[in-house]
Design a protein around this motif. Structure first.
Motif, short mmCIF file in Angstrom:
data_model
loop_
_atom_site.label_atom_id
_atom_site.label_comp_id
_atom_site.label_asym_id
_atom_site.label_seq_id
_atom_site.Cartn_x
_atom_site.Cartn_y
_atom_site.Cartn_z
N UNK A 286 5.99 23.58 -0.14
CA UNK A 286 5.82 24.40 1.05
C UNK A 286 6.49 25.75 0.90
N UNK A 287 6.22 26.63 1.85
CA UNK A 287 6.80 27.97 1.86
C UNK A 287 7.40 28.27 3.23
N UNK A 288 8.45 29.09 3.22
CA UNK A 288 9.10 29.52 4.46
C UNK A 288 9.36 31.02 4.37
N UNK A 289 8.99 31.73 5.43
CA UNK A 289 9.06 33.19 5.40
C UNK A 289 10.09 33.71 6.40
N UNK A 290 10.91 34.68 5.95
CA UNK A 290 11.88 35.38 6.80
C UNK A 290 11.57 36.87 6.78
N UNK A 291 11.41 37.46 7.94
CA UNK A 291 11.08 38.89 8.01
C UNK A 291 12.22 39.75 8.52
N UNK A 292 13.06 39.21 9.40
CA UNK A 292 14.08 40.01 10.07
C UNK A 292 15.46 39.78 9.49
N UNK A 293 15.87 38.52 9.37
CA UNK A 293 17.20 38.19 8.86
C UNK A 293 17.14 36.87 8.12
N UNK A 294 18.18 36.55 7.34
CA UNK A 294 18.21 35.24 6.67
C UNK A 294 18.26 34.10 7.68
N UNK A 295 17.76 32.95 7.26
CA UNK A 295 17.81 31.75 8.09
C UNK A 295 18.15 30.55 7.22
N UNK A 296 18.85 29.59 7.82
CA UNK A 296 19.07 28.30 7.17
C UNK A 296 18.04 27.33 7.73
N UNK A 297 17.31 26.66 6.85
CA UNK A 297 16.31 25.69 7.25
C UNK A 297 16.80 24.28 6.91
N UNK A 298 16.46 23.34 7.78
CA UNK A 298 16.92 21.96 7.65
C UNK A 298 15.71 21.05 7.45
N UNK A 299 15.88 20.06 6.57
CA UNK A 299 14.76 19.18 6.19
C UNK A 299 15.11 17.73 6.52
N UNK A 300 14.15 17.03 7.12
CA UNK A 300 14.35 15.63 7.49
C UNK A 300 13.05 14.88 7.29
N UNK A 301 13.13 13.56 7.17
CA UNK A 301 11.94 12.72 7.11
C UNK A 301 12.00 11.70 8.25
N UNK A 302 10.83 11.28 8.71
CA UNK A 302 10.78 10.30 9.79
C UNK A 302 9.69 9.27 9.53
N UNK B 3 0.83 -1.21 0.00
CA UNK B 3 0.00 0.00 0.00
C UNK B 3 0.87 1.26 0.00
N UNK B 4 0.29 2.35 -0.49
CA UNK B 4 0.96 3.65 -0.34
C UNK B 4 1.12 3.95 1.14
N UNK B 5 2.26 4.50 1.50
CA UNK B 5 2.49 4.86 2.89
C UNK B 5 2.99 6.30 2.96
N UNK B 6 2.91 6.88 4.15
CA UNK B 6 3.34 8.27 4.34
C UNK B 6 4.50 8.35 5.32
N UNK B 7 5.50 9.13 4.96
CA UNK B 7 6.54 9.54 5.88
C UNK B 7 6.24 10.98 6.30
N UNK B 8 6.87 11.40 7.38
CA UNK B 8 6.64 12.77 7.87
C UNK B 8 7.84 13.64 7.49
N UNK B 9 7.59 14.68 6.70
CA UNK B 9 8.62 15.67 6.38
C UNK B 9 8.65 16.70 7.50
N UNK B 10 9.83 16.91 8.09
CA UNK B 10 9.98 17.84 9.20
C UNK B 10 10.94 18.95 8.80
N UNK B 11 10.56 20.20 9.09
CA UNK B 11 11.35 21.36 8.70
C UNK B 11 11.78 22.11 9.96
N UNK B 12 13.10 22.34 10.10
CA UNK B 12 13.67 22.91 11.32
C UNK B 12 14.35 24.25 11.02
N UNK B 13 14.18 25.21 11.92
CA UNK B 13 14.86 26.50 11.84
C UNK B 13 16.28 26.37 12.38
N UNK B 14 17.21 27.15 11.82
CA UNK B 14 18.61 27.03 12.24
C UNK B 14 18.82 27.26 13.73
N UNK B 15 18.02 28.15 14.34
CA UNK B 15 18.17 28.44 15.76
C UNK B 15 17.82 27.25 16.64
#
Length: 375
Positions: free
Chosen positions: A109-125, A59-71
């Motif tokens: 997906x979309x990611x918004x920065x208002x004050x300063x640049x950020x590095x975002x990290x992507x993982x699956x679980x 069957x089709x299955x789903x993994x979870x995509x997780x997005x983390x802020x550098x801080x």
């Protein structure tokens, strides 16, 4: 190159690779995918996965995509229980694993920065155990793009223009150096082997710069560049550095100053060749970890520390050679060796360690620019 710059059309950063998910080992229930530095504004990303082994599932299955802020990323990575890391994620999305073995749909997906640049990290679980109780091999594809449409991560912003400017200046330098060398050859009838060796090092570094600039042009178009050119560029750059280092040490040992022929100093050549091999191996190892979460410039991590250690070792050898040759030289030559020559060599050997350590003082999204411009 300028024409290519005008014609290139940006798409997005593109990263692809294999991951192993599921099974009895808990570390396989959470896997880092990639990272991207976003500037001010709303950037976009897209992820999809494909089953590699087994080729199909029931069957089709789903993994979870997780997005983390550098801080919050260091804190998330420090959590020993991998399935507890998701509490630090800023975004979570389901990623479909197609049962037939075809690519699943893109998850955007979309990611918004208002004050300063950020590095975002992507993982699956797969902490819910959606996959059967054995390890599955998957392949992922990841795309990211700035709000401006640029596919360059924030730490790479401006690198293409900087490389074009540097290449233009380097081209002028090579042209002037060639004219001077040819003129000297015509007047003297020959050119010393030291000049030929230095010319070779300059040309090797020049071709390295050309290949790197072509890679960046291609990266601007497809978001991945030409990996073969990037690797070859770094290998050539390292060979140029090893050649210059070897030349400095040979001169410090007395070649051209205390003796006109290399003589017993030919024992140095195999050691220099070994140093070149080690540098090439370090380039290869660094490329294996090219998109690692901790890597913000080419010499990040253990590779950078080993290179710094080697540079200190070679610097110590250089200083010993200068002292040894100065003890045998006349007063005028001794003054040159312990003055201008030692100072110039010290600047060369200590430049990399100084830049490498200074880079650590900057935010991650500035480190690549500081290292590239300084080095």
């Amino acid at each position: 190159l300028f024409a290519c710059h005008l014609l290139a059309v940006g798409e997005a950063k593109f990263q692809s690779g294999p991951i192993r998910v599921g099974g009895p080992r808990k570390e396989n229930h959470w896997k880092y995918l990639s990272k991207f530095g976003y500037g001010i504004g709303t950037g976009t990303f897209a992820v999809r996965v494909k089953l590699v082994s087994p080729k199909t599932v029931s069957n089709d299955t789903n993994l979870l995509l997780e997005v983390y802020l550098d801080e919050e990323w260091p804190e998330a990575e420090a959590v020993e229980e991998v399935c507890e890391r998701s509490k630090h994620a800023r975004q979570k999305n389901n990623v479909t694993v197609n049962a037939t073995g075809d690519w699943g749909p893109w998850i955007n997906g979309q990611l918004n920065q208002n004050i300063r640049p950020h590095i975002w990290y992507f993982a699956v679980s797969d902490c819910q155990g959606a996959l059967q109780n054995f390890t599955h091999r998957l392949r992922f594809e990841f795309k990211a793009q700035q709000a401006s449409g640029s596919e360059f991560s924030i730490e790479m912003q401006g690198m293409l223009s900087a490389n074009m400017l540097f290449l233009a200046g380097f081209t002028y330098f090579v042209w002037r150096f060639s004219i001077s060398t040819v003129a000297f050859h015509r007047s003297a009838g020959s050119v010393h082997p030291v000049i030929w060796t230095l010319s070779s090092a300059i040309l090797i570094q020049y071709f390295s710069q050309v290949l790197h600039t072509i890679h960046l042009f291609r990266y601007r178009y497809d978001g991945s560049g030409v990996k073969a050119l990037e690797v070859l560029s770094e290998i050539l750059f390292m060979l140029s550095q090893v050649t210059q280092t070897s030349l400095l040490i040979l001169i410090a040992l007395g070649y051209t100053l205390l003796q006109s022929r290399i003589g017993e100093l030919d024992l140095i050549i195999p050691l220099c060749f070994l140093a070149g091999v080690i540098h090439i191996m370090l380039v290869g190892f660094g490329k294996i970890k090219d998109d690692a979460s901790y890597k913000y410039h080419e010499n990040e991590g253990i590779v950078g520390w080993i290179l710094m250690g080697m540079r200190f070792f070679l610097y110590g050898w250089f200083l010993w050679a200068v002292h040894s040759s100065a003890s045998e030289a006349g007063s005028r030559l001794r003054q040159f060796l312990t003055g201008q020559f030692r100072a110039a060599g010290s600047i060369y050997f200590l430049s990399y360690p100084l830049i490498f350590l200074t880079t650590k003082c900057f935010a991650p999204y500035w480190q690549h620019a500081v290292m590239s411009i300084g080095f």
